[in-house]
Write a protein that holds these residues in place. Sequence first.
Motif, PDB file in Angstrom:
ATOM      1  N   MET B   1      37.980  35.795 127.623  1.00 54.07           N
ATOM      2  CA  MET B   1      37.933  35.621 125.995  1.00 54.07           C
ATOM      3  C   MET B   1      39.319  35.591 125.689  1.00 54.07           C
ATOM      4  N   SER B   2      39.562  34.872 124.545  1.00 58.56           N
ATOM      5  CA  SER B   2      40.962  34.627 124.127  1.00 58.56           C
ATOM      6  C   SER B   2      41.522  35.913 123.268  1.00 58.56           C
ATOM      7  N   HIS B   3      42.832  36.170 123.127  1.00 64.21           N
ATOM      8  CA  HIS B   3      43.164  37.106 122.323  1.00 64.21           C
ATOM      9  C   HIS B   3      42.904  37.402 120.990  1.00 64.21           C
ATOM     10  N   TYR B   4      42.743  36.118 120.479  1.00 62.25           N
ATOM     11  CA  TYR B   4      42.130  35.762 119.019  1.00 62.25           C
ATOM     12  C   TYR B   4      40.844  36.348 119.142  1.00 62.25           C
ATOM     13  N   GLN B   5      39.820  36.150 120.079  1.00 64.50           N
ATOM     14  CA  GLN B   5      38.596  36.377 120.065  1.00 64.50           C
ATOM     15  C   GLN B   5      38.553  37.944 120.285  1.00 64.50           C
ATOM     16  N   LYS B   6      39.445  38.637 120.983  1.00 61.75           N
ATOM     17  CA  LYS B   6      39.416  40.006 121.106  1.00 61.75           C
ATOM     18  C   LYS B   6      39.771  40.634 119.895  1.00 61.75           C
ATOM     19  N   LEU B   7      40.548  39.972 118.960  1.00 59.21           N
ATOM     20  CA  LEU B   7      40.870  40.658 117.880  1.00 59.21           C
ATOM     21  C   LEU B   7      39.896  40.607 116.806  1.00 59.21           C
ATOM     22  N   VAL B   8      38.914  39.451 116.805  1.00 59.94           N
ATOM     23  CA  VAL B   8      38.144  39.199 115.894  1.00 59.94           C
ATOM     24  C   VAL B   8      36.932  40.108 116.260  1.00 59.94           C
ATOM     25  N   GLN B   9      36.549  40.557 117.443  1.00 55.74           N
ATOM     26  CA  GLN B   9      35.763  41.405 117.884  1.00 55.74           C
ATOM     27  C   GLN B   9      36.005  42.753 117.690  1.00 55.74           C
ATOM     28  N   HIS B  10      37.342  43.312 117.686  1.00 50.57           N
ATOM     29  CA  HIS B  10      37.804  44.586 117.468  1.00 50.57           C
ATOM     30  C   HIS B  10      37.713  44.650 115.762  1.00 50.57           C
ATOM     31  N   THR B  11      37.753  43.686 115.052  1.00 53.58           N
ATOM     32  CA  THR B  11      37.862  43.567 113.538  1.00 53.58           C
ATOM     33  C   THR B  11      36.566  43.807 112.945  1.00 53.58           C
ATOM     34  N   LEU B  12      35.561  43.101 113.599  1.00 50.79           N
ATOM     35  CA  LEU B  12      34.093  43.284 113.454  1.00 50.79           C
ATOM     36  C   LEU B  12      33.549  44.826 113.665  1.00 50.79           C
ATOM     37  N   LYS B  13      34.126  45.288 114.854  1.00 47.87           N
ATOM     38  CA  LYS B  13      33.819  46.693 115.187  1.00 47.87           C
ATOM     39  C   LYS B  13      34.187  47.584 113.902  1.00 47.87           C
ATOM     40  N   ILE B  14      35.524  47.386 113.346  1.00 48.56           N
ATOM     41  CA  ILE B  14      35.961  48.202 112.391  1.00 48.56           C
ATOM     42  C   ILE B  14      35.187  47.849 111.146  1.00 48.56           C
ATOM     43  N   ALA B  15      34.641  46.546 110.813  1.00 53.44           N
ATOM     44  CA  ALA B  15      33.841  46.203 109.632  1.00 53.44           C
ATOM     45  C   ALA B  15      32.604  47.215 109.824  1.00 53.44           C
ATOM     46  N   ASN B  16      32.182  47.324 110.899  1.00 55.04           N
ATOM     47  CA  ASN B  16      30.996  48.086 111.234  1.00 55.04           C
ATOM     48  C   ASN B  16      31.143  49.563 110.345  1.00 55.04           C
ATOM     49  N   PHE B  17      32.212  50.189 111.001  1.00 51.82           N
ATOM     50  CA  PHE B  17      32.570  51.381 110.301  1.00 51.82           C
ATOM     51  C   PHE B  17      32.471  51.370 108.856  1.00 51.82           C
ATOM     52  N   ASN B  18      33.622  50.464 108.404  1.00 58.58           N
ATOM     53  CA  ASN B  18      33.753  50.411 106.889  1.00 58.58           C
ATOM     54  C   ASN B  18      32.275  50.108 106.115  1.00 58.58           C
ATOM     55  N   HIS B  19      31.632  49.478 106.810  1.00 60.83           N
ATOM     56  CA  HIS B  19      30.198  49.398 106.154  1.00 60.83           C
ATOM     57  C   HIS B  19      29.690  50.884 105.848  1.00 60.83           C
ATOM     58  N   LEU B  20      29.544  51.632 106.933  1.00 59.13           N
ATOM     59  CA  LEU B  20      29.210  52.886 106.749  1.00 59.13           C
ATOM     60  C   LEU B  20      30.036  53.688 105.751  1.00 59.13           C
ATOM     61  N   ALA B  21      31.128  53.447 105.666  1.00 59.74           N
ATOM     62  CA  ALA B  21      32.243  54.187 104.634  1.00 59.74           C
ATOM     63  C   ALA B  21      31.624  54.056 103.170  1.00 59.74           C
ATOM     64  N   ALA B  22      31.467  52.490 103.164  1.00 59.61           N
ATOM     65  CA  ALA B  22      31.160  52.044 101.754  1.00 59.61           C
ATOM     66  C   ALA B  22      29.936  52.414 101.055  1.00 59.61           C
ATOM     67  N   ILE B  23      28.787  52.661 102.524  1.00 57.19           N
ATOM     68  CA  ILE B  23      27.508  53.205 101.876  1.00 57.19           C
ATOM     69  C   ILE B  23      27.479  54.582 101.494  1.00 57.19           C
ATOM     70  N   SER B  24      28.331  55.266 102.568  1.00 56.29           N
ATOM     71  CA  SER B  24      28.538  56.760 102.181  1.00 56.29           C
ATOM     72  C   SER B  24      28.980  57.056 101.049  1.00 56.29           C
ATOM     73  N   GLY B  25      30.068  56.297 100.599  1.00 54.68           N
ATOM     74  CA  GLY B  25      30.890  56.566  99.357  1.00 54.68           C
ATOM     75  C   GLY B  25      29.945  56.108  98.080  1.00 54.68           C
ATOM     76  N   TRP B  26      29.199  55.285  98.295  1.00 55.84           N
ATOM     77  CA  TRP B  26      28.255  54.669  96.903  1.00 55.84           C
ATOM     78  C   TRP B  26      27.314  55.960  97.032  1.00 55.84           C
ATOM     79  N   ASP B  27      26.618  56.480  98.057  1.00 54.77           N
ATOM     80  CA  ASP B  27      25.902  57.583  97.889  1.00 54.77           C
ATOM     81  C   ASP B  27      26.362  58.671  97.228  1.00 54.77           C
ATOM     82  N   GLN B  28      27.706  59.194  97.722  1.00 54.90           N
ATOM     83  CA  GLN B  28      28.328  60.142  97.323  1.00 54.90           C
ATOM     84  C   GLN B  28      28.565  59.953  95.650  1.00 54.90           C
ATOM     85  N   ALA B  29      28.931  58.910  95.389  1.00 57.96           N
ATOM     86  CA  ALA B  29      29.003  58.573  93.778  1.00 57.96           C
ATOM     87  C   ALA B  29      27.693  58.396  92.946  1.00 57.96           C
ATOM     88  N   ALA B  30      26.774  57.957  93.483  1.00 62.37           N
ATOM     89  CA  ALA B  30      25.339  57.585  92.820  1.00 62.37           C
ATOM     90  C   ALA B  30      24.387  58.613  92.927  1.00 62.37           C
TER      91      ALA B  30
END
Lengths: 501, 501
Positions: B1-30
């Motif tokens: 796997m290229s280093h670019y691909q490794k970075l993409v994979q790592h960033t998508l992992k971060i996005a998954n946790f950001n997703h949970l943060a976004a939904i929990s944040g919405w829930d907290q406010a709404a």
Amino acid sequence: MSHYQKLVQHTLKIANFNHLAAISGWDQAAVMPSGGNQARSNAMAELSVLLHQLNTEPQLGDWFAQAEQESLNHREQASLREMKQRWQQANVLPQDLVQAKSLAGSKCEHAWRTQRKNNDWQGYAKNWQEVVNLSQQEAQIRAEANNSNNKDTNCTPYDAMLSLYEPGTTTQSLDVVFNNVKTWLPNLIDSVIDQQAQQTIIQPQGPFSTAKQKELGLEIMTLLQFDFNHGRLDESVHPFCGGVPTDVRITTRYDEADFMQALMGVVHETGHARYEQGLPKQFAGLPVGEARSMGIHESQSLFFEMQLGRSPEFIQHLSNMAASSFSGHNDAAFSQQNFQKLYTRVEKGFIRVDADELTYPAHVILRYEIERDLINGKIGYQDIPELWDQKMQDYLGISTKDNYQNGCMQDIHWTDGAFGYFPSYTLGAMYAAQFMASMKQSVDVSAAIQSSNLAPIFNWLESNIWSQGSLYNTDDLVTKATGEVLNAEHFKRHLETRYLR
Amino acid sequence: MSHYQKLVQHTLKIANFNHLAAISGWDQAAVMPSGGNQARSNAMAELSVLLHQLNTEPQLGDWFAQAEQESLNHREQASLREMKQRWQQANVLPQDLVQAKSLAGSKCEHAWRTQRKNNDWQGYAKNWQEVVNLSQQEAQIRAEANNSNNKDTNCTPYDAMLSLYEPGTTTQSLDVVFNNVKTWLPNLIDSVIDQQAQQTIIQPQGPFSTAKQKELGLEIMTLLQFDFNHGRLDESVHPFCGGVPTDVRITTRYDEADFMQALMGVVHETGHARYEQGLPKQFAGLPVGEARSMGIHESQSLFFEMQLGRSPEFIQHLSNMAASSFSGHNDAAFSQQNFQKLYTRVEKGFIRVDADELTYPAHVILRYEIERDLINGKIGYQDIPELWDQKMQDYLGISTKDNYQNGCMQDIHWTDGAFGYFPSYTLGAMYAAQFMASMKQSVDVSAAIQSSNLAPIFNWLESNIWSQGSLYNTDDLVTKATGEVLNAEHFKRHLETRYLR
């Protein structure tokens, strides 16, 4: 920091991520638009991977060994015991078996949604035999681990699966209580159906608007002292109780032609919710602060739904409140007497989830006997349709021959290998009856319900059950509350009193 | 796997946790009941710690260095550039500065909620000087890092803060456009207020039920082609657009005495939402697939609210729909002409969030000039009340002397050190005017709105803005869409056309 404290910190960290999983899961079921599902599933899968890592971190084994040498008070010892059990259950299986079962289960469950409609047992069995095979392997490994941890026990494979939902409950003890039930239940069902044949029942005529039904549900939850500062009522296709103890999310499903099912569903879920809301706050986030078992959880929902909710005094409230919500409807349909008949109608049917209080245990005992023998290797998956038909005839007098979709293919539980879960439903019903019998020795339950101040009832549950979390094993919890371990006689007496005239 | 691909994979992992943060944040406010807040805050803080770890993993520096040597196509290069910028911004500050600023900011913001009510500048300044001090340190470090990464730039401390919200926008370019606005805005405001003095306006008389307002909001969102398969409308105290692109959650706040603000608020948030829903799906979860900047995000909400939403043709729809929702009300109040007057009323006031389209830029320019000089060390925090008063007099002809609560203490932004954010609001208004001017060269906007089929308008935005994510820097994005970089003349012409008769 002691190793015990390290374990507590680590467990609280896991609880924080479980909190996010619970809220995201509620959101997915109750409010998420369907187009959001793929990204949500990815995010929740990522969280599952993280939780698995946290639950299986290599240093934990050493921490548990060290902590067991530390000087701990009684409550800390209970907390350590529960943390360790959770950890052992998460670590005992080889990772490739976990993945294989998860894949086989997803595949089987997905295909089952179509195969059930098509009554396609052959197609189903092709996928399902792999789920059964992997579940048998799982049960074997879990049993061996249990036996090597505790030389005094002789844990069978099925016992090991059972202990995932009902720690401490064994096949031996279940056989005793369920065999007792089998001696009197079929005759009781027949007698009650005979008696009810003469009844006149009036079905309330809708439509009943969702908005009004929701208002009525909230009113009932208020009567049941649900804490709205720590929870909500929403809608979902399959009603459930989710969220976290500080924020319990219950759901229901509205049918504008029939409000009575949603209404009693709210009573049921409120029972689950109040247990969660009443768990000991000093152990928040720790296993020792969680509900004791699935059966005890179900005992609370069924206490609310069956013991409290179907009592004549409570049905009086329900019928009054419903009549005032849906005014303009036929008065006779909304009378206490008519509601009582509607809510205690007994019918023999194929489908467990549609079953009434009296026939429900027959469905559960049938499944228990079959899954017990399947997981212990005494029967094969191909023997099940015939066994199902035979037991349905024995217990309920109806046949499911060639009717797989309304027989052994009706439930989702087995499709992904959740063997050992079914007994919890009837254990819950029996514990609920036992709790009510014991409560009545010190609380005037009837007067409390009539007065609309149910606090004495909830105080009993809170101090005996809710606030105890998992400090004690199930037998000790039940003995402290009622003076004896599970005794099916209370359940029998309850059913006879309610249904035999 | 290229280093670019490794970075993409790592960033998508971060996005998954950001997703949970976004939904929990919405829930907290709404939807979250307030009793759930402590446990939720703990869970979200745990998630923040995890996200910080993921964003600062030590191997990432090496991966970026290697990936920059790899052979990448144009889009991959853009993706790498955006991932690297995100990583640099997350890694450049020493951890103790991040923690100190977070603590000082929380303390200052918490006390501010009371101090503002008490007009307590002295008390506020005591906490705030630490926030300013730490923000100046942060800006200095960020500027030095930017300058050492790119020898051709001369990034000032304030530029570095600005680039957190408006990457690529500099003080130099902002000074040009804001100085332009200052030459004509104060006179234009005076002229319009003079003209409007003669107007007769009728306020619609409530109450307007929340349920009806919500229905009306959903109707407007449908007209605006909001994708309800990928989003929802809910309520919260502070309206916002949250969630994730596959599931965009917008909120509004209902006032039963006045439906007009919530209604236009829904139009505004729908603009944010459609940008999110229209982001390029092939880059989902990657920075290059995200919105270009806060200013471009605001350009979409303000395009919806100001360019589209306050056009005579759209107001005709709004007034028709509102009249049919709230029938039985005075017809004259619900006329297109009256709605137009209500939605374009200009008044000089102290409070930015209550300001109208015409006076809003004055509030922003004032803040920009003050925070720019504060972060660059040209003024001290104690100079601000006097500067605020003077600029309010210069731009709006009103004084805030000794009136801190309605002066420099009115906004939350500075309390926790979010310096550099304010310009985005007016940048958004200016970009929106420029996009509309450009769109009108190829789209008959008026006819599209009149016909209720707004697709030609949204197609222009989708192909020129939404689908471009962060593939280009802001100047290039705007030049590709409109043939030139930001040009304040479009904003001036828009305001003169709308407000001068």
